[in-house]
Design a protein around this motif. Structure first.
Motif, PDB file in Angstrom:
ATOM      1  N   GLN B  27      12.457  12.215  53.537  1.00 46.88           N
ATOM      2  CA  GLN B  27      11.411  12.272  54.565  1.00 46.88           C
ATOM      3  C   GLN B  27      11.677  11.259  55.678  1.00 46.88           C
ATOM      4  OE1 GLN B  27       8.051  11.963  51.763  1.00 46.88           O
ATOM      5  NE2 GLN B  27       7.358  13.978  52.496  1.00 46.88           N
ATOM      6  N   GLU B  28      12.171  10.076  55.294  1.00 49.49           N
ATOM      7  CA  GLU B  28      12.488   9.062  56.312  1.00 49.49           C
ATOM      8  C   GLU B  28      13.512   9.574  57.310  1.00 49.49           C
ATOM      9  OE1 GLU B  28      13.712   5.083  54.996  1.00 49.49           O
ATOM     10  OE2 GLU B  28      12.159   5.275  53.431  1.00 49.49           O
ATOM     11  N   VAL B  29      14.623  10.144  56.794  1.00 54.68           N
ATOM     12  CA  VAL B  29      15.656  10.608  57.730  1.00 54.68           C
ATOM     13  C   VAL B  29      15.204  11.860  58.474  1.00 54.68           C
ATOM     14  CG1 VAL B  29      17.596   9.536  56.515  1.00 54.68           C
ATOM     15  CG2 VAL B  29      16.964  11.897  55.969  1.00 54.68           C
ATOM     16  N   MET B  30      14.312  12.633  57.866  1.00 56.04           N
ATOM     17  CA  MET B  30      13.761  13.780  58.589  1.00 56.04           C
ATOM     18  C   MET B  30      12.970  13.297  59.809  1.00 56.04           C
ATOM     19  SD  MET B  30      12.492  16.067  55.338  1.00 56.04           S
ATOM     20  CE  MET B  30      11.364  17.080  56.297  1.00 56.04           C
ATOM     21  N   ARG B  31      12.149  12.286  59.588  1.00 56.49           N
ATOM     22  CA  ARG B  31      11.336  11.778  60.707  1.00 56.49           C
ATOM     23  C   ARG B  31      12.231  11.206  61.804  1.00 56.49           C
ATOM     24  NH1 ARG B  31       7.756  10.266  56.259  1.00 56.49           N
ATOM     25  NH2 ARG B  31       8.648   8.165  56.248  1.00 56.49           N
ATOM     26  N   THR B  32      13.271  10.476  61.393  1.00 58.45           N
ATOM     27  CA  THR B  32      14.217   9.937  62.378  1.00 58.45           C
ATOM     28  C   THR B  32      14.858  11.050  63.207  1.00 58.45           C
ATOM     29  OG1 THR B  32      14.748   8.241  60.746  1.00 58.45           O
ATOM     30  CG2 THR B  32      16.255   8.432  62.623  1.00 58.45           C
ATOM     31  N   ASN B  33      15.060  12.209  62.553  1.00 58.21           N
ATOM     32  CA  ASN B  33      15.745  13.314  63.234  1.00 58.21           C
ATOM     33  C   ASN B  33      14.794  14.379  63.792  1.00 58.21           C
ATOM     34  OD1 ASN B  33      18.927  13.151  62.809  1.00 58.21           O
ATOM     35  ND2 ASN B  33      17.926  12.217  61.027  1.00 58.21           N
ATOM     36  N   GLY B  34      13.489  14.091  63.762  1.00 60.83           N
ATOM     37  CA  GLY B  34      12.520  15.034  64.330  1.00 60.83           C
ATOM     38  C   GLY B  34      12.388  16.336  63.559  1.00 60.83           C
ATOM     39  N   LEU B  58      12.535  24.233  47.494  1.00 63.76           N
ATOM     40  CA  LEU B  58      11.726  23.013  47.528  1.00 63.76           C
ATOM     41  C   LEU B  58      11.408  22.737  48.996  1.00 63.76           C
ATOM     42  CD1 LEU B  58      10.591  20.464  46.009  1.00 63.76           C
ATOM     43  CD2 LEU B  58      12.712  19.326  46.721  1.00 63.76           C
ATOM     44  N   PHE B  59      10.120  22.809  49.326  1.00 64.29           N
ATOM     45  CA  PHE B  59       9.749  22.497  50.711  1.00 64.29           C
ATOM     46  C   PHE B  59       9.293  21.049  50.781  1.00 64.29           C
ATOM     47  CE2 PHE B  59       7.083  22.181  54.468  1.00 64.29           C
ATOM     48  CZ  PHE B  59       7.911  22.767  55.414  1.00 64.29           C
ATOM     49  N   VAL B  60      10.006  20.266  51.575  1.00 67.19           N
ATOM     50  CA  VAL B  60       9.662  18.854  51.767  1.00 67.19           C
ATOM     51  C   VAL B  60       9.181  18.682  53.206  1.00 67.19           C
ATOM     52  CG1 VAL B  60      10.511  16.470  51.661  1.00 67.19           C
ATOM     53  CG2 VAL B  60      11.498  18.215  50.154  1.00 67.19           C
ATOM     54  N   PRO B  61       7.889  18.348  53.388  1.00 65.55           N
ATOM     55  CA  PRO B  61       7.388  18.108  54.741  1.00 65.55           C
ATOM     56  C   PRO B  61       7.776  16.694  55.185  1.00 65.55           C
ATOM     57  CG  PRO B  61       5.636  17.736  53.168  1.00 65.55           C
ATOM     58  CD  PRO B  61       6.857  18.133  52.364  1.00 65.55           C
ATOM     59  N   ALA B  62       7.821  16.462  56.484  1.00 66.18           N
ATOM     60  CA  ALA B  62       8.169  15.124  56.978  1.00 66.18           C
ATOM     61  C   ALA B  62       7.168  14.079  56.489  1.00 66.18           C
ATOM     62  CB  ALA B  62       8.245  15.122  58.506  1.00 66.18           C
ATOM     63  N   GLU B  63       5.927  14.507  56.292  1.00 67.89           N
ATOM     64  CA  GLU B  63       4.869  13.629  55.749  1.00 67.89           C
ATOM     65  C   GLU B  63       4.141  14.418  54.664  1.00 67.89           C
ATOM     66  OE1 GLU B  63       4.004  10.591  57.136  1.00 67.89           O
ATOM     67  OE2 GLU B  63       4.737  10.648  59.222  1.00 67.89           O
ATOM     68  N   GLY B 141      20.799  20.780  57.847  1.00 67.75           N
ATOM     69  CA  GLY B 141      20.434  19.515  57.226  1.00 67.75           C
ATOM     70  C   GLY B 141      21.462  19.018  56.219  1.00 67.75           C
ATOM     71  N   SER B 142      22.621  19.658  56.175  1.00 69.95           N
ATOM     72  CA  SER B 142      23.544  19.320  55.079  1.00 69.95           C
ATOM     73  C   SER B 142      24.129  17.917  55.198  1.00 69.95           C
ATOM     74  CB  SER B 142      24.645  20.373  54.945  1.00 69.95           C
ATOM     75  OG  SER B 142      25.305  20.606  56.161  1.00 69.95           O
ATOM     76  N   LEU B 143      24.390  17.474  56.419  1.00 63.50           N
ATOM     77  CA  LEU B 143      24.941  16.121  56.559  1.00 63.50           C
ATOM     78  C   LEU B 143      23.934  15.068  56.084  1.00 63.50           C
ATOM     79  CD1 LEU B 143      27.393  14.480  57.510  1.00 63.50           C
ATOM     80  CD2 LEU B 143      26.312  14.300  59.757  1.00 63.50           C
ATOM     81  N   LEU B 144      22.661  15.291  56.406  1.00 63.39           N
ATOM     82  CA  LEU B 144      21.631  14.346  55.951  1.00 63.39           C
ATOM     83  C   LEU B 144      21.618  14.259  54.419  1.00 63.39           C
ATOM     84  CD1 LEU B 144      18.604  15.238  58.302  1.00 63.39           C
ATOM     85  CD2 LEU B 144      20.399  13.514  58.620  1.00 63.39           C
ATOM     86  N   VAL B 145      21.713  15.420  53.777  1.00 59.83           N
ATOM     87  CA  VAL B 145      21.696  15.442  52.312  1.00 59.83           C
ATOM     88  C   VAL B 145      22.938  14.735  51.757  1.00 59.83           C
ATOM     89  CG1 VAL B 145      21.884  16.961  50.299  1.00 59.83           C
ATOM     90  CG2 VAL B 145      20.268  17.504  52.131  1.00 59.83           C
ATOM     91  N   LYS B 146      24.082  15.012  52.343  1.00 58.42           N
ATOM     92  CA  LYS B 146      25.317  14.383  51.853  1.00 58.42           C
ATOM     93  C   LYS B 146      25.256  12.867  52.024  1.00 58.42           C
ATOM     94  CE  LYS B 146      28.487  18.231  52.642  1.00 58.42           C
ATOM     95  NZ  LYS B 146      29.659  18.710  53.406  1.00 58.42           N
TER      96      LYS B 146
END
Lengths: 409, 409
Positions: B27-34, B58-63, B141-146
């Motif tokens: 969620q942190e990196v999602m928020r950083t990346n909008g 799995l749905f992960v919301p930014a918050e 989103g694959s780079l974020l996950v890696k």
């Protein structure tokens, strides 16, 4: 092992001819569908059409000879490939090099229609292809490939026959090895060792995304009846939620069904079969359900001939399961049931045709199908049977050679 | 095996907390990346973020809290999932159901930015998602996950430690079992059996498209030196062009290097290590090349600390190989060389960071890396060594526990 180009395969001609035939059949359906070129990219499809799994792209034009453009290993590709081999270098140069060799397809001012296997190709790689190929249109060619691969050649059927003999020997070794107090995992190690010593490649390929198969499902009693994500009628507790299927460390008990749903992969070709063993004897209602599964299989055999619509085999089996009061136990337990009776099999375990609602393919000679009626009893186990068949001009040939019936230890 | 939600894991807190932490980091990196929401879809990522590999999203919301929407098996997902579980039903209803639960993300007139793993998701499935989700924009989103998975938690490092102990016992069983006249395949069956009895899940996952790994590469002499498509320094003849890598039926000879590059998968986590055995003794030039590989590994160890740039480890190793006159033999033979010294490892064998040119990641505590300097001599064999390390605050800890040096039989 696959012989090199030009050598005889079971007296049915050379493998080179076999791959050229396959490419020719692809070219026919490409022309019917207005496709100018097929960029084959999936490892199994590369092997099917060209005899080599080296990393690269097989470009098949609608007319003329194909080209295998290889990243790695060139050395090995030159040994294996039916098509001429060239080194890939950079993906960015691929279009220009194809344009040089196939000027009719990539003529300036003309938008070529290219196909590739979009059922397996990841988005990121497809985007790279799109960026590398300006001025072309892409089409999903995966259905065409699945339909071609659905009809096996005599050479392919021979490889599946060999796999059937291997898995039968493995089954007999497993039956001889079953002991009271042994875990499912220990039984699995006997199976995997026997398979490997006979040439099993160590994997059984599935095409569907996120699907994995590890030798099959070897599980007993309550453990076999645990549902899983795996798209099959039996689940298995597994060793971990990191691979929640098949054998666990649970000890095999007396008088419970031991599900031995196993396969192997010989020279790329897989087989799939299920037998039930028991230490002691099964409770009456499980014995009866097993007998119903044999009956469903016999009813399916009676329909196994050219012209029968694939889904009718499944629908007929539903009727029989319901008439026997076993609808809720059929192909998994209520809520976790799968909706098919069988599946095509060849280089992958999940080929066409699927024996499921909506699959309207009429059976044709050369189709190879695993049929697997099973019943799940939560807390008690899974019973059923599975054989692999090839459809012939007049009916079917059973490829599975293992003895049937409950195998009492 | 993974314990259920709430139970203790090595005294380091509960697994539930672990998965919640991982989702929180995402969620942190999602928020950083909008990014407004992440639809995790790959089986390994589902397991990483949520502890369950059942089929679903799995749905992960930014918050806020995530939701696991499951196709199969619901029963099993409810046992395993850290997030709340709902049944999927039809993919077409997925957007509406998410909109109901996350009205802020799917508000009318607003274009949500959703991420998913486009490095693995097939085009066809992505097109279905696009059709099911109107009015959203998709991002890879694959780079974020890696990058998240690149840094292992203490619990993850413990699992890899366990795998290291398993593979060491397996190696010792293999060494004890090697006999003159035995084939590579027979040696492989000893390894696979020992692995399995200790809880190896039976597979070693790779993320890259078309990549397959079967226990590793067990091959001797000329056979080990045969190049393959596999993205690693050693190839192996294999049993068939349908799986052209690793063990073949070739008999292991005297005085030739036996490459034992093997791993196992314990509770999802893999380890990778290489040792060289020999019946008799190696020719002088191979012995010397082996010693250079040990030196390269020691030089890498000296650089293994926070701040070292990943690619520098590889570049340094190239210098040493060249200075020893072994450049053409390093990491494969000329023309078939791979261009890396090592790779991150965890749930998959091909994780970040890669020790290769262009990988600018500074080493950080929690990175787990397999380092594998090897030399290939066509017609003679492959020599080298491979250990797996975790980067610590002050340097490294070697996770591999197997003895080093040439293992003479």
């Amino acid at each position: 092992m696959h012989e090199r180009e030009g050598s005889a395969v079971n007296g049915k001609g050379s493998l080179h001819t076999e791959y050229m035939d396959r490419q020719g059949r692809l070219q026919e359906v490409m022309r019917t569908n207005g496709i100018d070129g097929f960029l084959v990219n999936h490892n199994v499809d590369l092997f099917y059409f060209n005899g080599s799994m080296q990393t690269g792209y097989l470009f098949v034009p609608a007319e003329g000879t194909s080209l295998f453009i290889v990243r790695r290993s060139i050395t090995r590709a030159r040994e294996e490939s039916a098509a001429e081999v060239e080194e890939l270098g950079s993906l960015r140069t691929l279009r220009d090099r194809l344009a040089q060799r196939y000027p009719g397809i990539f003529a300036p001012g003309q938008e070529a229609l290219l196909a590739t296997e979009l059922d397996v190709l990841p988005v990121q790689q497809f985007q790279r292809l799109e960026a590398a190929f300006g001025g072309v249109k892409w089409k999903d060619g995966s259905l065409l490939v699945k339909e071609l691969r659905m009809i096996k050649s005599p050479a392919e059927i021979d490889w599946i026959r060999k796999a059937a003999v291997v898995i039968d020997r493995t089954l007999e070794a497993a039956i001889s090895g079953i002991r009271e107090g042994m875990s499912e995992l220990e039984l699995m190690t006997i199976i995997e060792r026997e398979n490997r010593l006979q040439g099993h490649l160590g994997l059984m390929r599935m095409r569907a995304y996120n699907s994995e198969l590890i030798t099959g499902c070897v599980a007993a009693g309550a453990s076999a009846a645990e549902p899983t994500y795996f798209d099959g009628p039996a689940g298995g507790r597994g060793l971990s939620s990191a691979s929640p299927q098949s054998a666990s460390t649970r000890v095999i008990g007396r008088n419970e069904p031991i599900l031995i749903d196993i396969g192997c992969c010989i020279d790329g070709y897989v087989i799939d079969q299920t037998r039930i063993a028991v230490i002691g004897r099964l409770p009456g209602h499980l014995q009866r359900a097993y007998e119903v599964s044999e009956r469903i299989l016999q009813e399916a055999e009676a329909m196994l001939k050219p012209g029968t619509i694939a889904e009718h085999l499944y629908l007929q089996s539903l009727d029989t399961a319901a008439a026997e009061g076993l609808a809720d136990h059929y192909m998994g337990f209520a809520g976790d049931q799968v909706k098919f009776l069988g599946h095509g099999i060849g280089l992958e375990i999940d080929e066409f045709p699927v024996l499921a609602k909506g699959f309207k393919y009429p059976l044709q000679p050369g189709m190879v199908i695993a049929i697997e009626p099973k019943f799940t009893f939560p807390g008690e186990g899974v019973v059923g049977i599975e054989n692999t068949y090839v459809i012939t001009e007049t009916g079917f040939e059973k490829l599975t050679v293992s003895r049937e019936g409950i195998l009492a230890i």
